[in-house]
Write a protein that holds these residues in place. Structure first.
Motif, short mmCIF file in Angstrom:
data_model
loop_
_atom_site.label_atom_id
_atom_site.label_comp_id
_atom_site.label_asym_id
_atom_site.label_seq_id
_atom_site.Cartn_x
_atom_site.Cartn_y
_atom_site.Cartn_z
N ASP A 424 0.83 -1.19 0.00
CA ASP A 424 0.00 0.00 0.00
C ASP A 424 0.88 1.25 0.00
O ASP A 424 2.10 1.16 -0.01
CB ASP A 424 -1.01 -0.02 1.15
CG ASP A 424 -0.37 0.03 2.53
OD1 ASP A 424 0.72 0.63 2.67
OD2 ASP A 424 -0.97 -0.48 3.50
N ALA A 425 0.26 2.41 0.02
CA ALA A 425 0.99 3.65 -0.23
C ALA A 425 1.73 4.19 0.98
O ALA A 425 2.42 5.21 0.88
CB ALA A 425 0.02 4.72 -0.75
N GLN A 430 5.98 0.34 2.34
CA GLN A 430 6.96 0.45 1.26
C GLN A 430 8.36 0.06 1.74
O GLN A 430 9.11 -0.61 1.04
CB GLN A 430 6.96 1.87 0.70
CG GLN A 430 5.69 2.23 -0.07
CD GLN A 430 5.56 1.45 -1.37
OE1 GLN A 430 6.54 1.23 -2.08
NE2 GLN A 430 4.35 1.02 -1.68
N LYS A 452 3.04 1.10 -5.67
CA LYS A 452 1.94 1.33 -4.74
C LYS A 452 0.67 0.77 -5.36
O LYS A 452 0.25 1.22 -6.42
CB LYS A 452 1.80 2.82 -4.45
CG LYS A 452 3.03 3.43 -3.77
CD LYS A 452 2.88 4.93 -3.59
CE LYS A 452 4.12 5.52 -2.94
NZ LYS A 452 4.01 7.00 -2.79
N ASN A 561 -4.41 5.14 -1.03
CA ASN A 561 -4.32 3.89 -1.77
C ASN A 561 -5.24 3.83 -2.98
O ASN A 561 -4.90 3.17 -3.98
CB ASN A 561 -4.68 2.71 -0.85
CG ASN A 561 -3.61 2.42 0.17
OD1 ASN A 561 -2.43 2.53 -0.13
ND2 ASN A 561 -4.01 2.07 1.37
#
Length: 833
Positions: A424-425, A430, A452, A561
């Motif tokens: 996810d963002a 990450q 992402k 997201n």
């Protein structure tokens, strides 16, 4: 009676202790495990012994010889290739001319074998399984018996949802020779997985009996330590070598103990040991033969094999040392550390907890060892839970952890495999994704980095790229301090429990494949898969029909997201979208707590009615879960959503099949009869449900109505439902009102891990003769409804789900079983009427 000792095990979970010896030769109390088994057999007058061998057979042959030294007669039968438990015994068929007993050579037990044999003869059984009661049955074969002991069902290594009893298979069997006629020589055949189900199928008398005594599988390093503790605490009858010199201290011949040494029992010191001045040896320690402990050294709750050297002021705390380990002065070895044979730990070094060091390593002076050499371990109840791998960010799930997990995953996939990885963002996701990719790349696997993305995008990408699998990393929707890793198979569904176990085994042993430096590649970035995913969604629906309807939506979603997906697609489909931020949102750059958002649904429902919207829509952070509110302000609950999806499929495909979890309401069967359809019930977990909705018999019938997308892709489900409403000219409330009324209830009840098996076994015993279903947990049918008791896979809980003809009945069923669970967990025997 003749006996077969199965002694072919490698003992991979005991590494590094088993790197160069078969598991039956691992010492317990300074004697090989198998020697304790031989002594037990001799105590029960069983002295004609055949031994099946496969891994390093000469180690066992050379130690036991013909058995004469141990008061028995031994013959050996070596497998050239692995034949399975039953296949290995078939290999000794010529030796077995009458009733015989089979026992594992790598378990610790003092079970009453004579009582088991008597039971077998009394029941005139063709096969009798000796059972024992354990707190956590997950790693064993669970067995269900009738009151007289006849076996009705068993399951190998169940999940918590499949735990129907706390009685498990010990691997001790009394068998008639005719059981070996059910399969061919040279065939890989297992007792639990193959032979016993075959005997049940042929209605042969197969019995289980619980006999007095102790049993421990000694399957891992924690159980290995516990076995020693249990012997020294007197919980198991084992001959402890040496002479008891008082206060439960056993000392072998030739050992010298300095008068200033402090020894506190129970403990064992082997033969010819030297214990120096001011040494401290604490309870539950075992020192092997020819071990030297120098002045002012300290040993606490540790197991030392033969010929070890412990230097001055060295300290051991809950450690296990193989043979000929040298621990130089002022070094420290902490809880759970395991040191392989012939390792040298130089002065002033520190071996941190749970580190494993493979044999023949040299630790330089002053080194602090935080990670294992060459392989390591992580102590946990289980790596995988009900929803993949979950843990606290930067505490349980660290970059180091992710790299190791990636290496385990890549090793399991194979060298030529290709995988897709996304996150996810959010920054934590990450960061951890990059560490995960590094571990996968180290094994030579090709990685496509999707950047992402959401979970549905990752599932779609795995299928469209035709790769072997994928992993998506995301913040837990209801606990923002946790991360969740979803492992995906080539179909885009969650991987199976069996695959999870294989990855977990590689992770635990850290048997990773490593490629040469010049072969390491970079990950290929494919962020454009988000757009490819949208193109696929556009092609899957009648865009014109949705545009003509001009849906007015009040929408709550995670902009970090979902902003690359949701506004674009809904705008193209002619929807009028008003973003509605519920109070659970955390602001830009921060994830939302979805549980808090769900609590605010009444506020959104009221706004939907007030503003005259067609739909209220809430999506979770990763676009997996969809919550709908109809134009009348009615929230579509999870159970109602399942029924709604089923109705759409059944009405769209007459004669179709829908899969629903065992907890879904019975009105779905009622609707299926109305539309000539069929309902398939699955286990509650997403793996079983996904596997069923992707099976060919369902996919082939449903066609474009993908039940998989409707349940696991919020955006796809939304546009599919809008398409259905537009094609049929109806509102969501009309579709909801077409579903017959139902009444469900559920509750979570605290239940200690060690009581779960007992709860399930007791309930099954109490309900014998009644209508019971054991697809997952125990589902009991009553005249006025049903109740399902299901042990939770991740927490010390049991969950009760109920359905009744009224809400009052559903709630009363739930409370009745909740109360019974509490009683059984506390050891009470009152039954549910």
């Amino acid at each position: 009676m003749k006996v077969i000792i199965m002694a072919g095990g490698e003992g991979t979970r005991l590494r590094p202790l088993t790197c160069d010896r078969p598991k039956p030769m691992v010492p317990i109390m300074n004697r090989p495990i198998m020697e304790h088994i031989v002594n037990l057999l001799k105590q029960h007058g069983l002295t004609e012994i055949g031994v099946t061998l496969q891994y390093l057979p000469e180690a066992i042959k050379s130690y036991f010889g013909d058995g004469g030294e141990f008061g028995v007669q031994m013959r050996y039968f070596v497998e050239e290739v692995p034949l399975g438990t039953a296949g290995s015994v078939k290999n000794a068929e010529a030796f077995l001319d009458d009733t015989f007993l089979v026992i594992s050579g790598d378990a610790l037990t003092d079970l009453d074998l004579s009582a088991a044999i008597a039971f077998h003869r009394e029941k005139k059984s063709i096969a009798t399984i000796v059972l024992t009661v354990v707190d956590s049955p997950l790693e064993y074969g669970v067995v269900i018996t009738e009151q007289q002991g006849r076996i009705t069902q068993f399951l190998e290594k169940p999940s918590w949802g499949e735990v129907f009893s706390d009685q498990v298979n010990t691997g001790i069997y009394i068998l008639e020779p005719e059981v070996l006629t059910y399969f061919k020589a040279g065939q890989n055949f297992d007792f639990s997985k193959d032979l016993f189900p075959l005997l049940l199928k042929h209605n042969q008398p197969l019995y289980g009996c619980v006999v007095p005594g102790y049993w421990c599988d000694v399957g891992n390093l924690q159980q290995y330590q516990q076995a020693h503790t249990d012997i020294l605490a007197g919980r198991v009858k084992v001959n402890i070598p040496g002479r008891c010199v008082g206060d439960q201290i056993w000392v072998g011949p030739g050992s010298e103990i300095h008068p200033t040494a402090s020894l506190r029992g129970p403990l064992l010191i082997g033969d010819n040991c030297q214990i120096g001045p001011d040494v401290v040896i604490e309870p539950y320690s075992v020192l092997g033969n020819n071990t030297v402990v120098e002045a002012r050294a300290s040993v606490k709750r540790s197991i030392l094999w033969d010929s070890n050297y412990i230097g001055k002021k060295a300290e051991l705390r809950g450690a296990t040392l193989g043979n000929r380990v040298k621990v130089k002065p002022n070094s420290f070895i902490f809880e759970g550390a395991v040191i392989g044979d012939d390792t040298v730990i130089n002065s002033q070094s520190i071996i941190k907890p749970n580190v494993k060091i493979w044999p023949a390593k040299v630790i330089d002076q002053g080194t602090v060892v935080n990670d294992s050499l060459v392989w390591g371990t992580r102590c946990a109840r289980s790596l995988f839970g009900a929803n993949g791998v979950t843990g606290q960010i930067n505490l349980e799930i660290t970059p180091e952890f992710m790299t190791k997990l990636g290496a385990a995953y890549g090793t399991w996939l194979g060298n030529s495999a290709r995988v897709a990885v996304s996150a996810d963002a959010y920054g934590a996701s990450q960061m951890l994704k990059k560490a995960l990719i590094a571990g996968i790349l180290s094994t030579g696997v090709t990685v496509f980095d999707l950047g992402k993305a959401t979970t549905p995008v990752c599932r779609f990408s795995v299928r469209s790229l035709e790769v072997k699998g994928g992993i998506h990393v995301k913040i837990a929707p209801n606990d923002l301090d946790k991360i969740i890793l979803t492992f995906i198979n080539s179909q885009g569904a969650d991987i199976s429990k069996g695959d999870e176990r294989k990855i977990e085994g590689l992770f635990t042993r850290e048997e990773f494949r490593r490629i040469a430096s010049q072969e390491v590649a970079e990950a290929t970035n494919l962020p454009q898969l988000n757009e490819t995913y949208l193109e696929n969604l556009r092609a899957s629906v009648n865009q014109a029909g949705i545009k003509n309807e001009g849906f007015k939506l009040l929408l709550d979603y995670d902009p970090e997201n979902m902003s690359r997906l949701v506004p674009t697609l809904l705008s193209e489909l002619g929807c009028s979208v008003t973003r509605f931020e519920l109070p659970g949102n955390s602001g830009p750059g921060r994830p939302r707590n979805f549980a808090d958002i769900v609590k605010q649904l009444p506020q959104l429902a009221e706004t939907v009615k007030r503003k005259g919207a067609d739909l209220g829509v809430v999506m979770d952070n990763n676009g997996e879960q969809l919550i709908l509110i109809d134009e009348k302000g009615q929230v579509i609950s999870d159970e109602l959503f399942t029924a709604l999806v089923s109705l759409i499929i059944l009405k769209s495909r007459v004669g179709g099949t829908v899969a629903v979890p065992v907890t879904a309401p019975r009105v779905i069967e009622q609707m299926a009869r109305q539309y000539d359809g069929r309902v398939v019930r699955t286990k509650v977990g997403p793996q079983s449900f996904m596997e069923k909705v992707l099976s060919q018999d369902i996919v082939a019938i449903q066609g474009e109505f993908s039940q998989f997308q409707l349940h696991f892709d919020a955006l796809a489900a939304l546009i599919k439902i809008m398409e259905y409403l537009s094609q049929n000219g109806i509102r969501l409330s009309e579709l909801r009102e077409a579903i017959p009324q139902f009444h469900l209830s559920q509750k979570a009840i605290d239940c200690p891990w060690e009581a779960k098996g007992r709860v399930m076994r007791t309930l099954i015993e109490e309900k014998q003769g009644e209508k019971v279903e054991l697809l997952e947990g125990i589902k009991v049918y009553h005249d006025e409804g049903w109740a399902l008791v299901l042990p939770d896979a991740d927490e010390p809980l049991c969950r009760v789900y109920s359905e009744g003809f009224s809400q009052e009945i559903a709630d009363s069923l739930t409370e009745m079983y909740a109360g019974r669970i509490n009683e059984i967990a506390r050891g009470q025997e009152q039954t549910v009427e």
